[in-house]
Scaffold this motif. Sequence first.
Motif: not given
Length: 113
Positions: A98-99, A102, A105-106
Amino acid sequence: MKNLEQRDLFPGALEMMILRTLRRQPLHGYALAQHIKRTSNDLLQIEEGSLYPALQRLLKDKLVKAEWGISSTNRRVRIYKLTPAGAKHLAHEVSRFEKMLEGVARVLARGES
């Protein structure tokens, strides 16, 4: 040349999906592959040549255990079950994933033209 639509999973993805599936219930290999396929809306098709080596790695690391049983079609099958160590490993790997997701995605959201 490889089909451009076909993509390999990132390292550890298959193991994470196997552990997550086994968290629901113990299953034999074919049922595991079918559950992953069905749950992904047929986007992921796990081949035997990938599934069984992954299950062997998980067995070796004591993240799953296996015992012989009988399938719904009355065949002798090896049924895999998540161990407490496997559940802990799954939670850790999902958090890491998940990290990482993220961060990806950023980067994609900040695309420069």
